[in-house]
Design a protein around this motif. Structure first.
Motif, PDB file in Angstrom:
ATOM      1  N   UNK A  34       0.820  -1.210   0.000  1.00  0.00           N
ATOM      2  CA  UNK A  34       0.000   0.000   0.000  1.00  0.00           C
ATOM      3  C   UNK A  34       0.855   1.261   0.000  1.00  0.00           C
ATOM      4  N   UNK A  35       1.929   1.254   0.779  1.00  0.00           N
ATOM      5  CA  UNK A  35       2.812   2.419   0.796  1.00  0.00           C
ATOM      6  C   UNK A  35       3.501   2.602  -0.561  1.00  0.00           C
ATOM      7  N   UNK A  36       3.896   1.495  -1.201  1.00  0.00           N
ATOM      8  CA  UNK A  36       4.541   1.586  -2.518  1.00  0.00           C
ATOM      9  C   UNK A  36       3.576   2.102  -3.575  1.00  0.00           C
ATOM     10  N   UNK A  37       2.281   1.804  -3.400  1.00  0.00           N
ATOM     11  CA  UNK A  37       1.273   2.174  -4.397  1.00  0.00           C
ATOM     12  C   UNK A  37       0.510   3.441  -4.010  1.00  0.00           C
ATOM     13  N   UNK A  38       1.103   4.266  -3.154  1.00  0.00           N
ATOM     14  CA  UNK A  38       0.389   5.469  -2.703  1.00  0.00           C
ATOM     15  C   UNK A  38       0.100   6.430  -3.853  1.00  0.00           C
ATOM     16  N   UNK A  39       0.923   6.384  -4.925  1.00  0.00           N
ATOM     17  CA  UNK A  39       0.697   7.254  -6.089  1.00  0.00           C
ATOM     18  C   UNK A  39       0.097   6.499  -7.271  1.00  0.00           C
ATOM     19  N   UNK A  40      -0.358   5.282  -7.021  1.00  0.00           N
ATOM     20  CA  UNK A  40      -0.957   4.463  -8.079  1.00  0.00           C
ATOM     21  C   UNK A  40      -2.329   5.032  -8.441  1.00  0.00           C
ATOM     22  N   UNK A  41      -2.514   5.516  -9.675  1.00  0.00           N
ATOM     23  CA  UNK A  41      -3.806   6.117 -10.041  1.00  0.00           C
ATOM     24  C   UNK A  41      -4.957   5.119 -10.048  1.00  0.00           C
ATOM     25  N   UNK A  42      -4.646   3.813 -10.060  1.00  0.00           N
ATOM     26  CA  UNK A  42      -5.706   2.801 -10.111  1.00  0.00           C
ATOM     27  C   UNK A  42      -5.966   2.158  -8.751  1.00  0.00           C
ATOM     28  N   UNK A  43      -5.405   2.740  -7.685  1.00  0.00           N
ATOM     29  CA  UNK A  43      -5.510   2.109  -6.364  1.00  0.00           C
ATOM     30  C   UNK A  43      -6.963   1.925  -5.932  1.00  0.00           C
ATOM     31  N   UNK A  44      -7.811   2.873  -6.259  1.00  0.00           N
ATOM     32  CA  UNK A  44      -9.211   2.795  -5.828  1.00  0.00           C
ATOM     33  C   UNK A  44     -10.117   2.112  -6.848  1.00  0.00           C
ATOM     34  N   UNK A  45      -9.548   1.699  -7.985  1.00  0.00           N
ATOM     35  CA  UNK A  45     -10.372   1.047  -9.002  1.00  0.00           C
ATOM     36  C   UNK A  45     -10.779  -0.354  -8.538  1.00  0.00           C
ATOM     37  N   UNK A  84       5.833  -2.608  -9.111  1.00  0.00           N
ATOM     38  CA  UNK A  84       6.067  -2.307  -7.698  1.00  0.00           C
ATOM     39  C   UNK A  84       5.232  -1.135  -7.202  1.00  0.00           C
ATOM     40  N   UNK A  85       5.045  -0.108  -8.043  1.00  0.00           N
ATOM     41  CA  UNK A  85       4.374   1.110  -7.587  1.00  0.00           C
ATOM     42  C   UNK A  85       3.042   1.382  -8.277  1.00  0.00           C
ATOM     43  N   UNK A  86       2.811   0.757  -9.445  1.00  0.00           N
ATOM     44  CA  UNK A  86       1.598   1.042 -10.203  1.00  0.00           C
ATOM     45  C   UNK A  86       1.671   2.325 -11.004  1.00  0.00           C
ATOM     46  N   UNK A  87       2.791   3.048 -10.923  1.00  0.00           N
ATOM     47  CA  UNK A  87       2.940   4.311 -11.654  1.00  0.00           C
ATOM     48  C   UNK A  87       3.357   4.034 -13.099  1.00  0.00           C
ATOM     49  N   UNK A  88       3.038   4.986 -13.966  1.00  0.00           N
ATOM     50  CA  UNK A  88       3.296   4.839 -15.395  1.00  0.00           C
ATOM     51  C   UNK A  88       4.190   5.981 -15.860  1.00  0.00           C
ATOM     52  N   UNK A  89       5.123   5.687 -16.770  1.00  0.00           N
ATOM     53  CA  UNK A  89       5.990   6.734 -17.277  1.00  0.00           C
ATOM     54  C   UNK A  89       7.003   6.194 -18.273  1.00  0.00           C
ATOM     55  N   UNK A  90       7.857   7.092 -18.765  1.00  0.00           N
ATOM     56  CA  UNK A  90       8.898   6.725 -19.717  1.00  0.00           C
ATOM     57  C   UNK A  90      10.118   6.185 -18.970  1.00  0.00           C
ATOM     58  N   UNK A  91      10.826   5.250 -19.610  1.00  0.00           N
ATOM     59  CA  UNK A  91      12.040   4.699 -19.018  1.00  0.00           C
ATOM     60  C   UNK A  91      13.004   4.308 -20.129  1.00  0.00           C
ATOM     61  N   UNK A  92      14.323   4.362 -19.868  1.00  0.00           N
ATOM     62  CA  UNK A  92      15.308   3.952 -20.884  1.00  0.00           C
ATOM     63  C   UNK A  92      15.323   2.432 -21.025  1.00  0.00           C
ATOM     64  N   UNK A  93      15.082   1.950 -22.247  1.00  0.00           N
ATOM     65  CA  UNK A  93      14.949   0.505 -22.456  1.00  0.00           C
ATOM     66  C   UNK A  93      16.258  -0.230 -22.207  1.00  0.00           C
ATOM     67  N   UNK A  94      17.407   0.451 -22.434  1.00  0.00           N
ATOM     68  CA  UNK A  94      18.679  -0.242 -22.229  1.00  0.00           C
ATOM     69  C   UNK A  94      19.032  -0.405 -20.756  1.00  0.00           C
TER      70      UNK A  94
END
Length: 625
Positions: free
Chosen positions: A57-68, A286-296
């Motif tokens: 729950x603490x890791x997913x505090x910024x998860x936009x789908x937590x309440x879904x 781990x967090x449920x957050x979404x964003x850009x990341x370097x594939x390498x």
């Protein structure tokens, strides 16, 4: 179902529903978490401990789908444990090494009992209870040893279950589905078709014989305890690719994703069309957050790596019913394995094996190291020229000096050298090959200076720079359509390269003369050139050992497919693939002499990965403060 039986189940269901809130949920509620998110956390962590759920729950505090109100999906698998499981894992590893990944590698060895179904978070405990009740009911009738027979086709390899044993297992699956449907009020579909344990699925047809040969090392009669295991997964990310972070990444922009080493990322490959090269957009497991990341910063992971095991039921037969394999090593009272093979014999076999591996015939295709113009741009020469036209090192990543060429320094603009980091990369790969004791016997190289320098420094890392000469082959140059100035670059002459202390083979007669390279060649012309050149190289090098080809990003695909007997890929797919190949990217093909063919397997060394390092001026910021 009979009326009496229905009434009985109804009473059981009401009894379960009227229970007080479980201790784990009470613990989370006492911490101040809302009931629906607490139940979601327990379902996502397998209902193990309140600490794990709280951490989630603490890791997913910024998860936009937590309440879904989106439930997990659940599946029931029958999984082997013990010696049979260990052998299956060895097969998994070796099949991946020799034949690359296939669909079976996405999930651990298992027999599907009930495929994925949904269950509300607040009712998951009823699934646990259903598994325990049905397991107890079938404990004494479950087969102590399951009879498995190998089955193979052009796209599938696995063990089929003997009909008599399969019928009992199917009855167990049906009983669980019935119990779970009533207790947890969910729709569960048991597997009633041919039960099987998959070894390989959706592989290249030319890998079938190799996989069949590897499967012979798996003795299905080995000792094994079978476990019925209940797993869950996030239904939102079915069919997504799973990546695992190799390094930590701290976001530089607000739309980027924080990565910790080991993080698992869900990536939808259909949503990457507008993403910059080298980047992907994904969602953190781990967090449920979404964003850009370097594939390498990542590598491919397995689909099941994101699954959570909830409960398992092990079918432990009565003492003496476990099947015994006379070929298994005997065990001492202290648990040590008694191996009748003497130490000297073991060492002899190990030496023979290492000799066999070292002297295999293989083709290692490698892209050159980091080129200087990819770091400093096309105007890199202007940055390095003094007023009188002499070269000076404007940055530590520029070459310390440039080799002499008669046609002038400006021709390096279209035939750029390696950066200093590129030199280091190349030598590091050579040292890694030396550590793996790979016996490189021949080196062929594109006429581009960056490729010749890469080959030279790889040989230095291998400590073979005085023993193996570099054969410069113009036919290994990249697709000329991609040349920015639309002309063939002016390459350094062999005599100039020799004078610059590169160990060039002056006696080599090239397959494809430099004069035959044409500007802006068609894709068909390029593919035909590559096929002819690589086939000639392979036919010329008949002795055991590794043939090293140092070329360009395009080389990894265009020089391996002809050897493997595969047709050229579509030109658009080819261009998209090449853009993803990093400096010192490698592909490795191994010859199967008895079968008169080649196969692509894992390279002996992994690709070198590193981050960018921007230019720094101490006057900006440091002096001001």
């Amino acid at each position: 179902m009979a009326v009496a039986e229905t009434q009985l189940y109804s009473k059981v269901l009401n009894k379960v529903k009227n229970r007080s809130t479980c201790a784990l949920l009470e613990s989370l509620l006492s911490m101040g978490f809302p009931a629906h998110t607490a139940q979601k956390a327990l379902a996502a962590t397998g209902h193990k401990t309140a600490e794990e759920a709280s951490k989630w729950l603490h890791s997913h505090c910024n998860d936009p789908s937590l309440d879904d109100p989106i439930p997990q999906e659940y599946a029931l698998y029958l999984c082997p444990t013990g010696p049979l499981h260990d052998k299956l894992q060895e097969f998994w590893k070796e099949s991946k090494n020799q034949c690359a990944r296939n669909k079976a590698h996405e999930i651990f060895p298992h027999i599907t009992l009930c495929d994925f179904f949904t269950c509300e978070d607040r009712k998951v405990e009823f699934l646990h209870e259903a598994l325990k009740k049905v397991g107890d009911r079938f404990l004494n009738v479950f087969p102590p040893a399951i009879s498995l027979s190998l089955h193979s086709s052009v796209s599938y390899l696995g063990f089929f279950i003997n009909d008599a044993h399969a019928n009992v297992i199917k009855e167990f699956a049906v009983a669980f589905a019935t119990e779970a449907s009533i207790l947890a009020d969910c729709r569960v579909k048991p597997c009633t078709k041919q039960l099987h344990l998959t070894l390989a699925h959706k592989f290249y047809p030319h890998h079938q014989k190799t996989l069949e040969q590897l499967a012979k090392s798996v003795n299905p009669g080995q000792s094994c305890l079978w476990t019925a295991a209940l797993y869950s997964r996030d239904m939102r990310f079915v069919n997504y690719q799973i990546l695992q972070a190799l390094f930590q990444y701290k976001p530089q922009n607000i739309d980027e994703l924080m990565l910790n080493t080991g993080d698992l990322i869900y990536v939808d490959r259909t949503q990457q069309s507008d993403v910059s090269d080298g980047w992907v957009i994904g969602t953190s497991h781990r967090t449920g957050c979404r964003g850009f990341l370097p594939e390498n910063y990542t590598e491919k992971a397995n689909e099941s790596d994101t699954w959570v095991k909830h409960r398992e039921y092990t079918f432990t037969p009565a003492s003496g019913l476990l099947p015994k394999n006379e070929n298994e090593p005997r065990r001492k009272l202290n648990g040590e394995v008694h191996n009748p093979m003497t130490k000297s014999v073991t060492q002899t076999l190990a030496f023979q094996l290492s000799q066999t591996v070292a002297l295999r015939r293989g083709l290692l295709v490698m892209r050159h190291g980091e080129r200087v113009d990819h770091v400093f741009g096309k105007s890199w020469i202007q940055q390095c020229l003094t007023a009188d036209g002499k070269y000076h090192r404007a940055d530590l990543n520029f070459p310390a000096n440039l080799p002499k060429r008669r046609d002038g320094i400006k021709h390096f603009e279209y035939d750029p050298p390696l950066s200093c980091c590129g030199v280091f990369q190349s030598r590091l790969v050579g040292e890694a090959l030396l550590e793996k004791q790979e016996a490189v016997s021949h080196v062929y190289c594109s006429p581009a200076l960056r490729c010749i320098q890469t080959a030279q420094h790889v040989l230095e890392g291998l400590k073979l720079e005085q023993k193996i000469k570099i054969r410069v082959e113009p036919g290994l140059f990249e697709w000329t359509k991609w040349e920015a100035n639309k002309i063939i670059p002016s390459f350094m002459a062999l005599t100039e390269l020799t004078e610059a202390t590169y160990n060039i083979d002056p006696s080599y007669r090239c397959t494809f003369p430099l004069s035959s390279l044409v500007p802006s060649e068609s894709y068909e012309e390029y593919v035909s050139r590559c096929s002819a050149v690589v086939k000639q190289i392979v036919s010329d090098c008949t002795s055991n050992g590794i043939i090293l080809i140092v070329g360009h990003g395009s080389s990894l695909d265009s020089f391996t497919r002809p050897v493997l007997g595969l047709p050229a890929r579509d030109s658009n797919d080819f261009a998209s693939l090449v853009r993803k190949i990093p400096s010192l990217g490698v592909c490795f093909c191994e010859e199967l002499k008895e079968e008169n063919r080649w196969q692509m397997i894992n390279p002996p060394v992994k690709t070198l990965t590193h981050g960018s390092n921007a230019a720094f001026n101490w006057r900006n910021g440091i002096l001001d403060s």
